[in-house]
Design an enzyme around this catalytic site. Structure first.
Site, PDB file in Angstrom:
ATOM      1  N   ASP A   1       2.748  -1.367   1.852  1.00 16.73           N
ATOM      2  CA  ASP A   1       1.826  -1.059   2.945  1.00 16.73           C
ATOM      3  C   ASP A   1       2.550  -0.606   4.202  1.00 16.73           C
ATOM      4  O   ASP A   1       1.914  -0.133   5.147  1.00 16.73           O
ATOM      5  CB  ASP A   1       1.041  -2.332   3.302  1.00 16.73           C
TER       6      ASP A   1
HETATM    7  C1  BGC Z   1       2.264  -6.570   6.118  1.00 14.21           C
HETATM    8  C2  BGC Z   1       2.012  -6.200   4.689  1.00 14.21           C
HETATM    9  C3  BGC Z   1       0.542  -6.210   4.414  1.00 14.21           C
HETATM   10  C4  BGC Z   1      -0.229  -5.393   5.449  1.00 14.21           C
HETATM   11  C5  BGC Z   1      -1.704  -5.568   5.235  1.00 14.21           C
HETATM   12  C6  BGC Z   1       1.456  -5.701   7.037  1.00 14.21           C
HETATM   13  O1  BGC Z   1       1.667  -6.131   8.347  1.00 14.21           O
HETATM   14  O2  BGC Z   1       3.636  -6.441   6.388  1.00 14.21           O
HETATM   15  O3  BGC Z   1       2.682  -7.111   3.836  1.00 14.21           O
HETATM   16  O4  BGC Z   1       0.316  -5.670   3.153  1.00 14.21           O
HETATM   17  O5  BGC Z   1       0.092  -5.795   6.732  1.00 14.21           O
HETATM   18  O6  BGC Z   1      -2.433  -4.701   5.987  1.00 14.21           O
HETATM   19  C1  NOJ Z   2       0.689  -7.534   1.033  1.00 16.15           C
HETATM   20  C2  NOJ Z   2      -0.528  -6.755   0.674  1.00 16.15           C
HETATM   21  O1  NOJ Z   2      -1.604  -7.654   0.432  1.00 16.15           O
HETATM   22  C3  NOJ Z   2      -0.288  -5.898  -0.531  1.00 16.15           C
HETATM   23  O2  NOJ Z   2      -1.418  -5.119  -0.805  1.00 16.15           O
HETATM   24  C4  NOJ Z   2       0.930  -5.049  -0.346  1.00 16.15           C
HETATM   25  O3  NOJ Z   2       1.165  -4.342  -1.549  1.00 16.15           O
HETATM   26  C5  NOJ Z   2       2.135  -5.877   0.003  1.00 16.15           C
HETATM   27  N1  NOJ Z   2       1.855  -6.705   1.144  1.00 16.15           N
HETATM   28  C6  NOJ Z   2       3.370  -5.030   0.298  1.00 16.15           C
HETATM   29  O4  NOJ Z   2       3.252  -4.335   1.486  1.00 16.15           O
END
Ligand code: BGC
Ligand code: NOJ
Length: 812
Positions: free
Chosen positions: A483
């Protein structure tokens, strides 16, 4: 250092000190009513939706940690204490918390008075039961008072934290006998209220927080408790609570039980009232009557245990490794069910007021629970697919209550479409239920444009085919699984959301990782086409996959020693030796190899060797190296985190199993297991003072080598790690993998793992699988017999209706 121990016989983790490094929590509830409960009785409850129907209030960012919950105070003479130590934090003579499967038990004792609390949510009722058992362990009579306490949340947990100008005037309660009714907003548009009751006459009650706690006190020294006398306050606005007072006398050796019920009650719109402004209490009384004796509570508890026995008997292993047995048979599957219920909504790191159900998250969670609850997995797939758009893209999130796509975050995360194929394929391999593919499913919840689910999968597949960049790799859009790789975002102002700022699509930024996914799930799509007799479509899909495989292995995808990660919007490589920072990323190494890319030509092993050399640590494999030390506008959130945390070189537990699975694909059982072991809670239990999160479940992230607190876990419970690790250990390492033709048994284990047995329910049959490891073979089935008959290969042919399969497997 440990703060407790596993009691495998009872399927419990026993915490022996309340001073765990962080609150260590458990989840209660299987269907509609849920509670989070910490080892010191903190937490909160909600009905269905942690944001919209929050029953009790919780304070985030609080200090000391974890300051609201369902508390019992015991006052004997001048001493006031709680069975779970908090909030009074009075030194106890003994303390124990047992987190079990769907229940928690607390035992505290002081001066010969023992207090035990058993908390659970019955399988099919909308309440939490807390049975408080008080025992006088001395030889003299004891007289003391017990006070209960919960603080109501005014339903919408988000609004409850913000809209004080209104909310401080809306609170309404009612008290009848020993039942306290929380009925805020019931007079107007709500048809539900909450109750807190005890099955004994009470001496007094309080419903106003200021009366119970006192305006200048806290839960750590509530005024009314210290005074030994509740005030029968009736809240009007401000902060309504529910507190009971029981005055108890116990003879020497005597024990008494009190059953407290916290319930959620809904009335039909046309039956809200008994009479003018008198709420209809019939369903509340009926609920309370179900749990007003010990026998009834015992029966409900037995039903809960039977429910879990049923689920946890679907896949069990008996091996010489206790830690593997414990994780596979108990905790890993339990966590998979919790992620099914919660998605990423409510934990001690997810506030329950943020995101809804993630499209990719829910599809991946499904991989870990589909064997446990196939019917509910089916419904989940339909719900998810209903939020897809006609062009194959998808809302990144949807709301469980409304099942509608969330337009705040929108779409454009280009890995999403492929996860739908992953989830559907897993469901069909598990159940053989091909009818799901014919089910009509709307696009964007619009029934007028509904198409069979198979058409949704085709559009998922074609979305990738039709969205490719200059290297013929898939366009990344807003981000892919990571993400934080926001290659089209280019945000320069603080506070802009990396996920939604900037264009949702760019014509240049590409993802090698999605290419790996396309190979894996494109082939699974082709298999489904074959099963439906669509041989031309299957052949087309395989051709597309082969083209992608070539691109991945060309200079565009292969960096010489590992797979490139992506291309940014300027066409520059991300995750390449050409980069100054972020030269190698874990995701494409794990996923391309588990998809079989480069296995025959050597790139697969080389990529995994590079992972070991550059990304491995004692606590797991980091997501990338070297960490980004400066903010890269062209990369986005990934470079926003301090080095070593989260996506910037943290150990993201979710993709460690991809590497472990990839190692099984290339046949290296020792290494596959080493990767499994490093993030496995049953192993990290020993270093709980470093790891800090619960030692019975996975957390999302462990701080990487660059971080100050290397090895420290964060974001426990709600992570795709649960599902992927279960897939890894159960389907790849132990090797019992569901295929369309039947169960495949093809383990890949460490040289010294030894023989093991798996019992697996698969469709109508129970499979008793006995695996013999000859010598130090890590992978390779020499012989497989089913009910004494030799079978070629490693798939046990599925026979419709057959109930038992006795399977012998010899590795060698
Ligand atoms: C986090 C990710 C997460 C995303 C969700 C980010 O701030 O680092 O792990 O998937 O937010 O929107
Ligand atoms: C947490 C999110 O829930 C997931 O969708 C994502 O793939 C991972 N973070 C990695 O960014």
């Amino acid at each position: 250092m440990k703060f407790g121990y596993f009691d495998d016989e009872h399927r419990e983790y026993v915490i022996t000190t309340p001073k765990t490094p962080l609150p260590w929590i458990n989840y209660l509830g299987c269907n509609e009513f849920f509670s989070l409960i910490s080892n010191t009785c903190g937490g909160y409850s909600f009905y269905k939706d942690a944001k919209l129907l929050r029953l009790t209030r919780y304070r985030y960012n609080d200090m000391p940690y974890d300051c609201n919950g369902k508390y019992f105070y015991i006052k004997e003479g001048d001493k006031v204490w709680n069975p779970g130590w908090k909030p009074m934090q009075t030194d106890l003579d003994s303390y124990e918390c047992r987190h079990g499967i769907g229940y928690s038990r607390f035992t505290g004792s002081l001066n010969g008075l023992k207090a035990q609390v058993l908390s659970f949510v019955p399988v099919n009722d909308t309440c939490e039961i807390s049975r408080l058992t008080l025992t006088n362990e001395t030889s003299v009579e004891k007289t003391f008072s017990v006070f209960s306490y919960v603080e109501w949340c005014l339903w919408n947990a988000d609004d409850d934290m913000k809209n004080f100008q209104r909310n401080l005037s809306t609170g309404e309660v009612e008290v009848v006998g020993s039942t306290i009714f929380h009925k805020t907003e019931y007079r107007e548009r709500r048809n539900h209220y909450a109750i807190y009751s005890v099955n004994a006459p009470i001496t007094a009650f309080d419903t106003s927080r200021d009366n119970f706690i006192g305006a200048y006190h806290s839960q750590m020294n509530p005024e009314a408790v210290l005074n030994g006398k509740l005030t029968n306050s009736m809240a009007s606005g401000w902060s309504p609570i529910a507190a009971h007072q029981l005055d108890v006398t116990l003879k020497a050796g005597e024990s008494k039980d009190f059953i407290f019920v916290l319930g959620y009650v809904e009335n039909p719109e046309n039956n809200k009232w008994e009479s003018h402004n008198v709420i209809n209490k019939k369903p509340a009384n009926a609920l309370l009557a179900k749990f007003d004796t010990n026998e009834k509570v015992d029966a409900a508890f037995a039903e809960l245990n039977a429910y879990w026995d049923g689920l946890l008997s679907k896949y069990t292993v008996e091996s010489a490794n206790d830690k593997v047995n414990r994780m596979v048979n108990i905790w890993n599957q339990y966590q998979c069910m919790v992620t099914f219920n919660m998605s990423r909504s409510a934990s001690y790191y997810e506030s329950g007021i943020g995101r809804g159900m993630g499209f990719r998250d829910s599809c991946q969670d499904l991989l870990g629970f589909v064997h446990l609850i196939p019917d509910r997995a089916r419904q989940r797939i339909i719900d998810i697919a209903s939020t897809q758009f006609q062009d194959g893209s998808a809302y990144h999130q949807y709301q469980l209550l409304t099942k509608k796509g969330n337009s705040d975050i929108g779409s454009g995360f280009n890995d999403d479409p492929l996860w739908l194929i992953a989830g559907t394929s897993a469901y069909i391999r598990e159940t053989g239920d091909m009818t799901i593919l014919d089910q009509m499913v709307p696009f964007d919840n619009d029934e007028s444009v509904a198409q069979p689910l198979m058409e949704h999968l085709k559009r998922s597949f074609d979305y990738i085919v039709n969205h490719r960049g200059p290297h013929n790799l898939p366009l990344i859009g807003r981000a892919d699984w990571n993400d934080c790789l926001n290659l089209n975002c280019h945000s320069t102002q603080p506070g802009e959301s990396f996920q939604t700022f900037g264009p949702s699509e760019g014509p240049v930024a590409e993802s090698v990782f999605i290419g790996g996914m396309f190979v894996k799930y494109g082939l699974e799509y082709a298999d489904l086409c074959d099963l439906q007799g669509k041989t031309e479509e299957a052949a087309r899909a395989r051709r597309e996959v082969e083209e992608m495989r070539k691109v991945l292995l060309s200079d565009a995808g292969w960096d010489g020693k590992w797979f490139v990660r992506a291309y940014d919007s300027y066409g520059n490589k991300v995750g390449s030796h050409e980069c100054e920072e972020g030269q190698i990323y874990i995701e494409p190494q794990g996923f391309c190899v588990l998809a079989g890319v480069g296995v025959e030509t050597g790139e697969a092993k080389q990529a995994l060797d590079s992972v070991k050399e550059r990304l491995d640590t004692d606590y797991g494999i980091m997501i990338l190296q070297p960490a980004y030390t400066v903010y890269h506008e062209e990369l986005g959130e990934v470079s926003s985190y301090p080095p070593g945390y989260k996506e910037n070189a943290g150990i993201f537990c979710h993709n460690n199993p991809w590497v472990s699975i990839a190692e099984t694909v290339v046949g290296r059982g020792d290494r596959a297991f080493e990767v499994y072991r490093k993030t496995c809670p049953a192993y990290t239990e020993e270093i709980s003072e470093i790891h800090r999160t619960e030692p019975y479940i996975y957390c999302q992230m462990v701080a990487g080598r660059d971080a100050k607190f290397h090895g420290e876990g964060k974001n426990s419970w709600l992570t795709g790690t649960a599902a992927w690790t279960f897939v890894n250990i159960s389907q790849y390492i132990l090797g019992v993998y569901p295929t369309h033709k039947g169960l495949s048994v093809d383990p890949c284990i460490p040289a010294d793992f030894g023989d093991f047995k798996v019992t697996r329910q698969f469709r109508e049959g129970t499979y008793f699988i006995d695996v013999k490891q000859t010598g130090s073979t890590q992978k390779g089935v020499k012989e497989l017999t089913v009910d004494g008959q030799k079978v070629d290969g490693h798939i046990i042919p599925y026979e419709k209706g057959k109930k038992e399969y006795h399977v012998q497997v010899v590795l060698g």
